[in-house]
Design a protein around this motif. Structure first.
Motif, PDB file in Angstrom:
ATOM      1  N   UNK A   2      -2.173   6.685  -3.449  1.00 13.80           N
ATOM      2  CA  UNK A   2      -0.730   6.876  -3.640  1.00 13.80           C
ATOM      3  C   UNK A   2      -0.223   8.068  -2.837  1.00 13.80           C
ATOM      4  N   UNK A   3       1.025   7.962  -2.397  1.00 12.90           N
ATOM      5  CA  UNK A   3       1.614   9.080  -1.648  1.00 12.90           C
ATOM      6  C   UNK A   3       1.795  10.302  -2.535  1.00 12.90           C
ATOM      7  N   UNK A   4       2.259  10.064  -3.781  1.00 12.27           N
ATOM      8  CA  UNK A   4       2.475  11.181  -4.698  1.00 12.27           C
ATOM      9  C   UNK A   4       2.136  10.752  -6.107  1.00 12.27           C
ATOM     10  N   UNK A   5       1.766  11.743  -6.946  1.00 10.89           N
ATOM     11  CA  UNK A   5       1.671  11.534  -8.388  1.00 10.89           C
ATOM     12  C   UNK A   5       2.638  12.543  -9.003  1.00 10.89           C
ATOM     13  N   UNK A   6       3.652  12.026  -9.730  1.00 12.42           N
ATOM     14  CA  UNK A   6       4.768  12.892 -10.156  1.00 12.42           C
ATOM     15  C   UNK A   6       4.904  12.878 -11.688  1.00 12.42           C
ATOM     16  N   UNK A  13      12.543  15.451 -12.907  1.00 14.54           N
ATOM     17  CA  UNK A  13      11.832  15.072 -11.675  1.00 14.54           C
ATOM     18  C   UNK A  13      12.144  13.650 -11.189  1.00 14.54           C
ATOM     19  N   UNK A  14      13.225  13.054 -11.689  1.00 16.05           N
ATOM     20  CA  UNK A  14      13.632  11.742 -11.161  1.00 16.05           C
ATOM     21  C   UNK A  14      14.555  12.000  -9.968  1.00 16.05           C
ATOM     22  N   UNK A  15      15.795  12.417 -10.248  1.00 14.81           N
ATOM     23  CA  UNK A  15      16.682  12.794  -9.137  1.00 14.81           C
ATOM     24  C   UNK A  15      16.693  14.308  -8.964  1.00 14.81           C
ATOM     25  N   UNK A  16      16.453  15.021 -10.070  1.00 13.10           N
ATOM     26  CA  UNK A  16      16.513  16.495 -10.020  1.00 13.10           C
ATOM     27  C   UNK A  16      15.182  17.099 -10.444  1.00 13.10           C
ATOM     28  N   UNK A  17      14.786  18.223  -9.842  1.00 13.99           N
ATOM     29  CA  UNK A  17      13.556  18.897 -10.270  1.00 13.99           C
ATOM     30  C   UNK A  17      13.688  19.323 -11.732  1.00 13.99           C
ATOM     31  N   UNK A  36      10.523  15.248  -6.073  1.00  7.19           N
ATOM     32  CA  UNK A  36      11.066  14.420  -7.147  1.00  7.19           C
ATOM     33  C   UNK A  36      10.815  12.966  -6.757  1.00  7.19           C
ATOM     34  N   UNK A  37      11.016  12.076  -7.724  1.00  7.34           N
ATOM     35  CA  UNK A  37      10.795  10.659  -7.441  1.00  7.34           C
ATOM     36  C   UNK A  37      11.691  10.169  -6.295  1.00  7.34           C
ATOM     37  N   UNK A  38      12.961  10.525  -6.324  1.00  7.89           N
ATOM     38  CA  UNK A  38      13.867  10.059  -5.263  1.00  7.89           C
ATOM     39  C   UNK A  38      13.459  10.601  -3.897  1.00  7.89           C
ATOM     40  N   UNK A  39      13.036  11.864  -3.847  1.00  9.95           N
ATOM     41  CA  UNK A  39      12.557  12.417  -2.569  1.00  9.95           C
ATOM     42  C   UNK A  39      11.330  11.650  -2.102  1.00  9.95           C
ATOM     43  N   UNK A  40      10.455  11.336  -3.056  1.00  9.26           N
ATOM     44  CA  UNK A  40       9.243  10.582  -2.727  1.00  9.26           C
ATOM     45  C   UNK A  40       9.576   9.208  -2.159  1.00  9.26           C
ATOM     46  N   UNK A  41      10.502   8.521  -2.823  1.00  8.66           N
ATOM     47  CA  UNK A  41      10.876   7.179  -2.362  1.00  8.66           C
ATOM     48  C   UNK A  41      11.467   7.229  -0.960  1.00  8.66           C
ATOM     49  N   UNK A  42      12.321   8.213  -0.731  1.00  4.88           N
ATOM     50  CA  UNK A  42      12.959   8.305   0.584  1.00  4.88           C
ATOM     51  C   UNK A  42      11.958   8.614   1.693  1.00  4.88           C
ATOM     52  N   UNK A  99       0.797  -1.230   0.000  1.00  6.83           N
ATOM     53  CA  UNK A  99       0.000   0.000   0.000  1.00  6.83           C
ATOM     54  C   UNK A  99       0.831   1.281   0.000  1.00  6.83           C
ATOM     55  N   UNK A 100       2.155   1.150  -0.012  1.00  5.67           N
ATOM     56  CA  UNK A 100       2.980   2.354  -0.195  1.00  5.67           C
ATOM     57  C   UNK A 100       3.314   2.464  -1.669  1.00  5.67           C
ATOM     58  N   UNK A 101       2.715   3.464  -2.311  1.00  6.53           N
ATOM     59  CA  UNK A 101       2.786   3.551  -3.769  1.00  6.53           C
ATOM     60  C   UNK A 101       3.016   4.989  -4.222  1.00  6.53           C
ATOM     61  N   UNK A 102       3.862   5.139  -5.262  1.00  3.20           N
ATOM     62  CA  UNK A 102       3.985   6.423  -5.959  1.00  3.20           C
ATOM     63  C   UNK A 102       3.567   6.184  -7.407  1.00  3.20           C
ATOM     64  N   UNK A 103       2.723   7.065  -7.942  1.00  2.00           N
ATOM     65  CA  UNK A 103       2.360   6.985  -9.350  1.00  2.00           C
ATOM     66  C   UNK A 103       3.213   8.002 -10.091  1.00  2.00           C
ATOM     67  N   UNK A 104       3.841   7.579 -11.186  1.00  4.44           N
ATOM     68  CA  UNK A 104       4.553   8.575 -11.985  1.00  4.44           C
ATOM     69  C   UNK A 104       3.989   8.583 -13.394  1.00  4.44           C
ATOM     70  N   UNK A 105       3.800   9.786 -13.924  1.00  2.96           N
ATOM     71  CA  UNK A 105       3.335   9.945 -15.295  1.00  2.96           C
ATOM     72  C   UNK A 105       4.559  10.303 -16.134  1.00  2.96           C
TER      73      UNK A 105
END
Lengths: 408, 266
Positions: free
Chosen positions: A173-177, A186-190, A201-207, A136-142
């Motif tokens: 989901x925690x975030x949609x990025x 928006x993966x490692x850098x804005x 960013x995705x990495x911030x979201x994962x952490x 149930x910990x999920x990030x959606x990325x477009x």
């Protein structure tokens, strides 16, 4: 202090950019060995195409040639916060059992969607599988925002569609990025091309994900895995599913309901006074009673349920269909028994989640069944949310897994 | 439980599951760091009394220290050690000079086939890890091989929730991989914590050491000053060089490892 590790599955429809994203994550976190890039450049040259991030994951000849992931793969990257194991799950319908194999080892997930194509069949099926597995910990990325000119409106359209769908599965989901995996936006850098997005960013979201908590504070459940005769004494071995135990604890062996005391915790080259959830241990009892693989050790006055009929949701993933009342093997923790699906109350499409039939007579590949299962021998069960390890099971035909199920 | 405890616990669970399911099994011991760590956990799983043989596939080209290390600890740990060699191929002079692919195939894969046939093993425990090589990332914990040893990676049985493929119906055998979830660094940290004896070929002498061990002609040294376990752990935390970079059979031509593996290579 050891850094923690998190298993992360990347799910989504075929060609929506999973492999490219993984290549990008490894590259941006400096996690690729030097030899790997050289090896890939050489391979790509031999095959006559340019180096693409996607090939970092797809290491099998066939996969590089066809450009699709067939089997689940694992690779590793780290951030200052923790180490990640990424599980790449194939997005092709044909390889859904490989996807489940990978995803079942994850505690967190990324669902990737091509923003141009939008939500597709496997996007939805994978989301269902994540919910079934209890992730149930999920990030959606477009992904592929560059193709839609970094358009905020298109992003919001697709975002709303997927949020509505996930809501049916009770996933938030925690975030949609919005990202561009191939360029790294928006993966490692804005991204400086999507000023309208000010989120993580995705990495911030994962952490920001939490590592799964231990089950040590729940009721004791230790499934017996085997019994060894070592130096003329029987040692019961197994991995503690939940709770903890120590010598002199009064325990009950289910399903036989025998009351005994734990005499000792046995370990090789070490002295152990207590053991907790997650540990593979050996114990001896204060009296010789018949114990066998599949028995579940519980504390006195805190017992699991013993049943021979229960309700479950199952996901059928074998090419062979299953009929109501057809004999099949059930495995739950270390328990194994013959069983039948007594009733298929509802048959559901695992992608659209549409009801296909009530009181169905059979289940086919990739269909979900809300079923009643009747076992030949009594088995020890729990609700999935209480003790996950005793609330989920597999069904097997010809010694291969053909369905996963959750007790409801 | 810390991180290494969790890795160890899962490995012991898988070892015990394999033994319960198949009984007639063996563990392959290459004497390298991974299979020696696996052997350490096999000893723990059975409280020091391993109920099955430990098998060394001997190509006759191994580095001399490997043989002395093997014999010393086989004795000290009371192992039922089986040494398997493809004597006919060795007699016929099969060697890396005549082709690495053919050499690996004859002296490792064929030797293993002969041993499985002789002892009728139903399953083999192997110390491979997912992070070793791209193709190994696709392995299952319980991985079936058919009679011809072929690995049908496209159609692998699913695995979930610690439930694995069980006994097979035909005459194939199952490869069991209890270390699949470990990384190279995890192994070294575990070796350090448990104080596991490891052959000193892994430790630097005159600025060079082995990072991955195989046969003498096909294994090269890497530049390193790591002369003990602690220094190896430190080195691996920062290295950007692939583990098997010194292994000739991985590199000779693209996909050689895949071809070897699909034919039954370890």
């Amino acid at each position: 202090m050891e850094k923690e590790n998190m298993n992360l599955v990347i799910a989504g429809h075929v060609d929506h950019g999973k492999s490219t994203l993984i290549g990008r994550l490894l590259f941006d976190t400096n996690s690729l060995p030097d030899g790997r890039i050289e090896e890939l450049k050489k391979t790509c040259k031999e095959l006559g195409h340019d180096l693409e991030f996607a090939f970092i994951m797809d290491s099998l000849q066939e996969e590089v040639e066809q450009g699709i992931t067939i089997d689940t793969t694992q690779t590793f990257f780290k951030t200052p916060k923790r180490n990640y194991t990424i599980i790449d799950a194939p997005g092709h319908k044909e390889f859904v059992k490989n996807m489940i194999t990978g995803a079942s080892q994850a505690e967190t997930a990324i669902l990737i969607i091509d923003v141009n194509e939008g939500v597709k069949e496997q996007t939805k099926r994978h989301a269902y599988i994540l919910s079934m597995l209890g992730i149930n910990q999920l990030i959606v990325i477009l992904n592929k925002m560059d193709i839609v000119d970094y358009d905020e409106k298109r992003f919001n359209e697709v975002k709303n569609i997927i949020l509505n769908f996930l809501d049916n599965l009770k996933i938030k989901p925690l975030y949609v990025i919005p990202i561009v995996a191939k360029d790294g936006d928006n993966v490692a850098k804005p991204s400086d091309k999507m000023k309208w997005y000010s989120g993580k960013t995705l990495l911030q979201g994962l952490d920001s994900f939490q590592v799964a908590g231990s089950l040590t504070n729940r009721s004791l459940r230790m499934p017996v895995q085997d019994i060894y005769e070592i130096n003329d004494k029987p040692i019961l071995v197994g991995c503690i599913e939940s709770g903890k135990l120590k010598p002199d604890d009064e325990v009950i062996i289910l399903p036989s309901n025998k009351a005994v005391k734990i005499k000792s915790i046995e370990s090789f080259l070490a002295d152990k006074k207590e053991a907790e959830a997650g540990e593979s241990i050996g114990i001896t009892l204060n009296q010789l009673i018949p114990v066998k693989k599949g028995d579940i050790i519980c504390k006195k006055n805190d017992l699991a349920v013993v049943a021979n009929r229960f309700s479950a949701n199952i996901f059928w993933m074998s090419k062979n269909k299953i009929n109501v009342n057809e004999k099949i093997i059930l495995k739950l923790a270390t328990q194994k028994t013959e069983c039948v699906i007594e009733e298929i109350k509802q048959k559901i499409n695992s992608s659209s989640l549409k009801l296909l039939e009530e009181h169905a007579k059979e289940l086919r590949e990739m269909e979900i069944g809300r079923v009643i299962i009747k076992t030949l021998k009594p088995i020890v069960i729990e609700k999935f949310n209480d003790i996950p390890g005793l609330g989920r099971f597999v069904l097997m035909q010809n010694s291969e897994i053909c369905a996963g199920g959750i007790i409801i | 439980m810390d991180y290494l405890d969790k890795l160890e616990s899962r490995t012991i669970f898988i070892i015990r599951e394999a033994y319960h399911e198949f009984k007639n099994i063996a563990m392959l011991w290459s004497i390298g760091k991974d299979s020696t760590s696996l052997l350490w956990m096999v000893r723990k799983a059975f409280f020091g009394k391993i109920p099955f043989p430990i098998m060394h596939i001997d190509t006759s080209y191994k580095i001399p220290e490997i043989y002395s290390f093997r014999d010393k600890y086989a004795k000290e740990w009371g192992l039922n050690l089986i040494i398997s060699r493809n004597e006919e191929a060795i007699k016929n002079g099969v060697s890396p000079d005549k082709g690495r692919f053919e050499c690996c195939n004859a002296l490792k894969t064929e030797a293993l086939k002969q041993a499985i046939k002789k002892y009728k093993f139903k399953a083999l425990l192997l110390g491979i890890r997912r992070d070793e090589h791209g193709i190994r990332a696709k392995e299952r914990y319980f991985s079936p091989r058919n009679q011809d040893f072929l690995w049908d990676y496209k159609n692998q049985p699913p695995e979930l929730w610690d439930q694995f493929k069980s006994g097979s119906d035909d005459n194939s055998h199952i490869r069991v991989h209890p270390l699949l979830h470990w990384t190279e660094l995890d192994i070294w940290k575990y070796v350090q914590r448990e104080n596991i004896p490891i052959t000193n070929l892994y430790f630097a002498k005159n600025g060079k050491r082995y990072r991955s061990l195989g046969c003498l002609p096909c294994c090269s040294l890497i530049e390193s000053n790591a002369s003990n376990v602690k220094e190896v752990v430190e080195e691996l935390k920062t290295t950007r060089i692939a583990e098997r970079s010194g292994r000739a059979q991985d590199k000779e031509r693209a996909y050689m490892m895949q071809k070897l593996r699909s034919l039954g290579y370890m």
